[in-house]
Design an enzyme around this catalytic site. Structure first.
Site, PDB file in Angstrom:
ATOM      1  N   PRO A 254       4.145   3.158   5.785  1.00  0.00           N
ATOM      2  CA  PRO A 254       2.960   2.393   6.198  1.00  0.00           C
ATOM      3  C   PRO A 254       3.019   1.952   7.660  1.00  0.00           C
ATOM      4  O   PRO A 254       2.011   1.999   8.370  1.00  0.00           O
ATOM      5  CB  PRO A 254       2.972   1.186   5.249  1.00  0.00           C
ATOM      6  CG  PRO A 254       3.717   1.656   4.046  1.00  0.00           C
ATOM      7  CD  PRO A 254       4.776   2.558   4.586  1.00  0.00           C
ATOM      8  N   TYR A 255       4.194   1.533   8.105  1.00  0.00           N
ATOM      9  CA  TYR A 255       4.357   1.086   9.492  1.00  0.00           C
ATOM     10  C   TYR A 255       4.238   2.252  10.465  1.00  0.00           C
ATOM     11  O   TYR A 255       3.538   2.168  11.481  1.00  0.00           O
ATOM     12  CB  TYR A 255       5.715   0.399   9.639  1.00  0.00           C
ATOM     13  CG  TYR A 255       5.974  -0.184  11.005  1.00  0.00           C
ATOM     14  CD1 TYR A 255       5.319  -1.345  11.415  1.00  0.00           C
ATOM     15  CD2 TYR A 255       6.879   0.400  11.885  1.00  0.00           C
ATOM     16  CE1 TYR A 255       5.558  -1.896  12.665  1.00  0.00           C
ATOM     17  CE2 TYR A 255       7.126  -0.138  13.134  1.00  0.00           C
ATOM     18  CZ  TYR A 255       6.461  -1.285  13.520  1.00  0.00           C
ATOM     19  OH  TYR A 255       6.695  -1.823  14.765  1.00  0.00           O
TER      20      TYR A 255
END
Length: 388
Positions: free
Chosen positions: A187-188
């Site tokens: 996600p990052y």
């Protein structure tokens, strides 16, 4: 012609040294300028705000919490001597209404002071280690994108018109994760790749307006984003949300090992010198010759950024090897451990079977050889009888 092959690289190297060690050390007048910074509750944003105030820069410090606003304002009031003016405001970069309210506040102050906004620093961001993609729902991706990517987009849409008036600077927090993929941070990484792509596009579009756009790509630094207690809570929260099937696939030991491996890795790699990042922010805002990209951190300079230009297959091979060197425990899902044990058992059975078949083959060979000798003996006796 042959001389040019040697001279051109040399000239490029000389220009690089001249720019890096001479031109980049000239700065525009920063005193009295106005800069907007997001994410000033702690970490890079807070340290940048206090650093610029000491240089007589007027700062709009946007904090996510009222507690952050109050503590920053108290710290500013306690400082003695000449300093810039601090304006604190509460801001949620995921809310368009909050961003619009911040723009109105800044515009009002600038109008009162008959001044212009010189810089916008998109520092607000979140980082949370979620684990394998199997553990991540769409909500984890949406949350990361909403802050790390769309938050910067909202701020640029709101404040670029003000920056154009001063022909100023836009500086955004990217990451080495915006250049190179990795394990357990999908996600990052997704959000950082996206925000860097947006800033690259914006940089080209802002050139005719005299606005420069810059990206920071730091390595791993010890900030509140990497707080071990907060990470443990996030890991436990996401583990509790997993289905029974996923928990059984990975196992409780994997969850515990993942937590310990993460903490061990951060303790080894994370750089405590966050002032390095703040210096890059300041340089991007006020140098006559700012860089388009800044890569603070030894891990960024010597490992992640060089690795980002390697072929993908080689990147994967090196990254997988680096994760195996992690000082924490190795990570193997429970289902793979069971399969490995099952494969090992099958291999042992096959090995024992191969050993066991040797006596059988020997017995068969011995019996056949005995039968052959018996037949030959019988034939010999028969031939002797006929001769008589």
């Amino acid at each position: 012609m042959l001389e040019l092959i040697y001279i051109l690289p040399l000239l490029c190297f000389v220009y690089f040294l001249f720019r890096r060690f001479v031109l980049e050390n000239f700065y525009v007048e920063s005193s009295g300028k106005y800069v907007m910074i997001t994410g000033c509750d702690s970490g890079f944003g807070r340290l940048l705000a206090t650093s610029l105030l000491d240089k007589h820069v007027n700062v709009f410090a946007a904090c996510f919490t009222q507690q952050g606003m109050a503590s920053l304002h108290s710290e500013w009031k306690l400082k003695k001597g000449p300093k810039g003016q601090l304006y604190t405001l509460q801001l949620d970069v995921t809310s368009q209404a909050s961003v619009d309210s911040a723009k109105s506040f800044v515009t009002k102050i600038l109008k009162e002071q008959n001044s212009k906004l010189w810089g916008l620093v998109n520092n607000a961001g979140i980082f949370s280690i979620h684990g394998p993609d199997d553990w991540c729902s769409v909500d984890e991706y949406a949350s990361s994108l909403n802050v790390n990517t769309l938050g910067a987009v909202r701020m640029c849409h709101a404040f670029v018109p003000l920056i154009k008036k001063s022909r100023g600077r836009i500086v955004t927090m990217g990451s080495t994760a915006g250049r190179l993929h990795g394990l357990y941070v999908a996600p990052y990484v997704t959000a950082k790749f996206a925000v860097e792509a947006y800033m690259d596009c914006l940089r080209l579009e802002m050139r005719p307006f005299g606005v420069s756009v810059h990206i920071l790509e730091p390595g791993c630094f010890k900030t509140e984003l990497l707080n071990n207690d907060a990470q443990r809570m996030r890991i436990q929260k996401i583990w509790n949300s997993l289905s029974v099937e996923t928990k059984e696939e990975y196992g409780e030991d994997y969850r515990n090992d993942f937590e310990r491996a993460w903490e061990a890795g951060v303790n080894v790699v994370a750089n405590p010198n966050i002032g390095w990042v703040v210096d890059c922010y300041s340089h991007a805002l006020f140098s006559w010759w700012p860089r388009l990209r800044y890569c603070p951190g030894w891990d960024a300079i010597f490992m992640f950024i060089p690795l980002s230009i390697f072929p993908t297959a080689l990147q994967d091979w090196i990254l997988a090897g680096l994760y195996k060197l992690n000082p924490g425990p190795s990570l193997t899902p429970a289902v793979l451990v069971k399969n490995k044990k099952r494969r090992s058992a099958i291999q042992w059975i096959q090995f024992l079977s191969q050993i066991a078949i040797i006596p059988l083959l020997y017995t068969i060979f011995f019996v056949k050889n005995t039968q052959k000798q018996t037949v030959e003996t019988s034939t010999h006796h028969h031939n002797v009888t006929v001769s008589e």
